[in-house]
Design a protein around this motif. Sequence first.
Motif, PDB file in Angstrom:
ATOM      1  N   ILE A 111       0.863  -1.182   0.000  1.00 14.18           N
ATOM      2  CA  ILE A 111       0.000   0.000   0.000  1.00 14.18           C
ATOM      3  C   ILE A 111       0.899   1.232   0.000  1.00 14.18           C
ATOM      4  O   ILE A 111       1.914   1.255   0.712  1.00 14.18           O
ATOM      5  N   ARG A 164      -4.199  -3.350   7.579  1.00 15.28           N
ATOM      6  CA  ARG A 164      -4.194  -2.907   6.176  1.00 15.28           C
ATOM      7  C   ARG A 164      -5.333  -1.910   5.913  1.00 15.28           C
ATOM      8  O   ARG A 164      -5.137  -0.914   5.216  1.00 15.28           O
ATOM      9  N   GLU A 170      -4.865   2.022   4.668  1.00 13.38           N
ATOM     10  CA  GLU A 170      -5.526   2.570   3.471  1.00 13.38           C
ATOM     11  C   GLU A 170      -6.146   3.935   3.775  1.00 13.38           C
ATOM     12  O   GLU A 170      -6.225   4.794   2.889  1.00 13.38           O
ATOM     13  N   LYS A 188      -2.831   6.542   4.405  1.00 14.94           N
ATOM     14  CA  LYS A 188      -1.631   6.463   3.556  1.00 14.94           C
ATOM     15  C   LYS A 188      -1.284   7.776   2.870  1.00 14.94           C
ATOM     16  O   LYS A 188      -0.137   8.033   2.519  1.00 14.94           O
TER      17      LYS A 188
END
Length: 327
Positions: free
Chosen positions: A222, A320, A324, A327
């Motif tokens: 990512i 994760r 997201e 980021k």
Amino acid sequence: MRSVLLLFTLFFSLHSLAQNEKILSKKGMIILEENKHIPYLNVKLTNGNFRYTDEQGIEKELLMKEVMYIEDEQNAKIFTNKTVVERYKKNEEKRLEEEKTATAERNLKKQEERAKLEEERKLKLLPNGIYYTKEDFLNKNPNSTEIIVPKGLIGFEKPELNGIPDVCFFYSKNSDKKIKKVFAIAYEGHLYFQIQAILNNRNKTDRAQTNDFPNSFSRVLIAGENYYYLESDLVNLWVQGVAYNMGATGTFIAQDLSSANVKLGRTQNFGSKKGIVWDIKNKEFNIFKNCNDYNDFIKNLYPDGIQECDKHQPDILKVREAIEKIK
């Protein structure tokens, strides 16, 4: 006169044979043009058609033009309709050709879908190449663009890996030498950090982390303007040391603290897959050593990402999801 009499006799004989309904076979299989198999009892020819008794004891009839073969109990063919056989062969060849074409089209479509998906996965953060130092990486200036190939971590003979692996070694294609002591590699549009570079450039609070394969690479999963996120199987150095010193008992304790590195096939490795972020602003790596450490990182950036910490390590899927968002 004799010729007329002979023709009359031959016609009468054939007619009589058909009317006598002589049993051709007591038991066997009737095979139709569509390759359907019908078990029969007492099949006989009657007026140019086949009469038989089915498995339920019901007497049935089939037109001769429908039947391809009749086989007896020993699978010997007692009747063959060559016209039907030839027609079946042509239809079967056509069917197989159509199936072959359809399979090729499906495979091509799958390849195109995989290629599209692979293209979408490419983050294309840096030009392809090898970045020896952090400064080279920050300047987006690769030191080498030699051809390299990914290989697996385990085994004396390491074959090249297909596709884009998440974790691997990189080797020079020409010399077959392992790439060591570099900061990062951009390969086929994907960014990889070398594990030793992560350990050398980690946040000062992330000490006591190690890995059995310091020259291996982990792929960035990512990426955004603030962070690059990846994962690696890292070990708590102190837990590992205590376990080794305590022998078998220590091994069981360490395994209770964190899951074994099953993917690498090393039951003595007391690490687990841990989330890692490259902090673009601070130019350092932050390793989520455990669930509480992850919560310390995420609480001010995305409070909804805080986890309950029922286990020693955070839920990697929820990690994760949170990354997201920030980021």
